[in-house]
Motif scaffolding. Structure first.
Motif, short mmCIF file in Angstrom:
data_model
loop_
_atom_site.label_atom_id
_atom_site.label_comp_id
_atom_site.label_asym_id
_atom_site.label_seq_id
_atom_site.Cartn_x
_atom_site.Cartn_y
_atom_site.Cartn_z
N ALA A 122 -0.07 15.63 6.03
CA ALA A 122 -0.24 15.87 4.59
C ALA A 122 -1.12 14.79 3.99
O ALA A 122 -1.26 13.69 4.54
CB ALA A 122 1.11 15.90 3.89
N ASN A 123 -1.72 15.13 2.86
CA ASN A 123 -2.38 14.13 2.03
C ASN A 123 -1.43 13.71 0.93
O ASN A 123 -0.81 14.56 0.27
CB ASN A 123 -3.66 14.71 1.42
N VAL A 124 -1.28 12.41 0.74
CA VAL A 124 -0.33 11.88 -0.23
C VAL A 124 -1.06 11.61 -1.55
O VAL A 124 -1.98 10.80 -1.62
CB VAL A 124 0.31 10.57 0.29
N ILE A 125 -0.62 12.32 -2.60
CA ILE A 125 -1.21 12.16 -3.93
C ILE A 125 -0.24 11.34 -4.77
O ILE A 125 0.92 11.72 -4.96
CB ILE A 125 -1.45 13.53 -4.60
N TYR A 181 -4.31 10.46 4.42
CA TYR A 181 -3.58 11.31 5.37
C TYR A 181 -2.42 10.56 6.01
O TYR A 181 -2.52 9.38 6.36
CB TYR A 181 -4.53 11.79 6.46
N VAL A 182 -1.29 11.28 6.17
CA VAL A 182 -0.17 10.79 6.97
C VAL A 182 0.25 11.91 7.93
O VAL A 182 0.20 13.09 7.56
CB VAL A 182 1.05 10.38 6.11
N PRO A 183 0.64 11.58 9.16
CA PRO A 183 1.13 12.62 10.07
C PRO A 183 2.46 13.19 9.58
O PRO A 183 3.10 12.63 8.69
CB PRO A 183 1.28 11.89 11.40
N ARG A 184 2.87 14.29 10.19
CA ARG A 184 4.06 14.99 9.73
C ARG A 184 5.29 14.08 9.71
O ARG A 184 6.10 14.14 8.79
CB ARG A 184 4.30 16.19 10.66
N GLN A 185 5.44 13.25 10.72
CA GLN A 185 6.64 12.40 10.81
C GLN A 185 6.61 11.23 9.83
O GLN A 185 7.61 10.51 9.70
CB GLN A 185 6.82 11.87 12.24
N LYS A 186 5.48 11.06 9.12
CA LYS A 186 5.39 9.96 8.17
C LYS A 186 5.27 10.45 6.72
O LYS A 186 4.93 9.67 5.83
CB LYS A 186 4.14 9.11 8.49
N ILE A 187 5.59 11.72 6.47
CA ILE A 187 5.46 12.23 5.11
C ILE A 187 6.49 11.59 4.19
O ILE A 187 6.18 11.19 3.06
CB ILE A 187 5.60 13.77 5.11
N ARG A 188 7.73 11.43 4.65
CA ARG A 188 8.76 10.83 3.80
C ARG A 188 8.44 9.36 3.54
O ARG A 188 8.12 8.61 4.47
CB ARG A 188 10.13 10.97 4.46
N PRO A 190 -0.92 5.63 3.88
CA PRO A 190 -1.82 6.74 4.20
C PRO A 190 -3.23 6.25 4.51
O PRO A 190 -3.69 5.25 3.95
CB PRO A 190 -1.78 7.60 2.94
N VAL A 191 -3.92 6.96 5.37
CA VAL A 191 -5.28 6.58 5.78
C VAL A 191 -6.26 7.25 4.83
O VAL A 191 -6.32 8.49 4.73
CB VAL A 191 -5.56 7.02 7.23
N GLY A 192 -7.04 6.43 4.13
CA GLY A 192 -8.00 6.95 3.17
C GLY A 192 -9.23 7.56 3.83
O GLY A 192 -9.33 7.66 5.05
N GLY A 193 -10.18 7.96 3.00
CA GLY A 193 -11.41 8.56 3.50
C GLY A 193 -11.24 10.01 3.91
O GLY A 193 -11.85 10.46 4.89
#
Length: 303
Positions: free
Chosen positions: A164-167, A185-192, A262-265
């Motif tokens: 997901a992208n974290v807004i 961007y964060v992978p699925r396991q890092k959304i929380r 989250p990883v930008g760009g």
């Protein structure tokens, strides 16, 4: 009135004579064609020359129509190929413009909405603090790899990795407003958020990002689920209502990435450029159909 009677009588006589002569010519023609010699073919069948002449004339008419009608195919394919040449030039120019904008020196974020509408993909700089309590998630998303996407533009491919992208709302201390920032961007396991606490900084930071405008939902894209905080496209008005931020949105660049966060760009600027394939296809069809037309109607080669 009496002077017209001789003239009318003479006219009637002439018309009657012409009618009789026309009838005689028609009868003679019919008799002549019926008496024309029969020609014997190799298979033993006879051909009436009169009927053959009529059939030949009809076939010539059909061939003439077919000849010019089929010429439309190479002409049309040549036109489509030339149109794709112009489309390719336009697409290359557009890609160059986007690359130039996303690599330009960042400017301060303007507050004028009209000015912002003309600055999409322009790099801006802001300073402030994140409000991590109101994160929004646009998903599913895969990490952006500009070089790979440029190589695979127009192909059906997937990295296999989704997340997901974290807004996050971002309060600009120098402007006194809260905007929305796509941290990356964060992978699925890092959304929380609790799985990436190292990146949830509370201090004031500087962010360089790319201005993005609101999106219209595309066909087959699900509707945003506000209640479950599952967003599928960028709806600035709805996001602003949920977070209390103004409808200003930027994608943080890679240099604004906070370690552990989250990883930008994640700005996709790669546009599909398949026009060279279309150019080759249309011009190849033009060459093939032009040769077939020339062989059949000019060289009289049976295809």
């Amino acid at each position: 009135m009496t002077s017209l009677k001789p003239l009318l009588a003479y006219t009637s006589k002439v018309l009657l004579t012409l009618k009789k002569q026309t009838h005689v010519i028609y009868i003679k023609r019919t008799l002549l064609l019926s008496r024309l010699p029969l020609f014997k073919r190799a298979d033993g069948r006879f051909i009436n020359f009169g009927r053959l002449s009529s059939t030949t004339a009809a076939e010539k008419g059909e061939d003439s129509f077919l000849k010019w009608f089929l010429l439309l195919i190479p002409v049309t394919t040549f036109g489509l190929g030339s149109w794709q040449v112009k489309r390719r030039q336009w697409k290359i120019s557009l890609i160059d413009d986007l690359m130039r904008l996303t690599n330009a020196e960042p400017i301060p974020l303007p507050l004028d909405p009209h000015e912002l509408n003309s600055l999409e993909y322009r790099r801006v700089r802001v300073r402030g603090k994140y409000d991590h309590s109101q994160e929004l998630y646009i998903l599913p998303r895969s990490p952006v790899n500009p070089e790979k996407e440029a190589r695979e533009a127009g192909t059906l491919s997937s990295s296999g990795e989704t997340g997901a992208n974290v807004i996050t709302p971002f309060h600009c201390t120098d402007l006194g407003i809260t905007i929305l920032v796509n941290r990356g961007y964060v992978p699925r396991q890092k959304i929380r958020p609790e799985t990436r606490m190292q990146g949830q900084v509370e201090c004031e930071v500087e962010v360089v990002g790319v201005v993005r405008l609101t999106e219209v939902r595309k066909p087959f894209v699900p509707n945003n689920d506000v209640e479950r905080n599952r967003w599928h496209y960028r709806d600035l008005d709805a996001m602003s209502q949920v977070t209390g931020a103004v409808p200003i949105f930027i994608d943080a660049d890679y240099g604004s990435t906070i370690p552990g966060g989250p990883v930008g760009g994640q700005t996709r600027i790669t546009l599909r450029n398949e026009h060279m394939q279309y150019i080759i296809t249309w011009y190849s069809l033009c060459a093939a159909t032009s040769y077939m037309w020339y062989a059949k109607f000019i060289k009289k080669i049976k295809l």
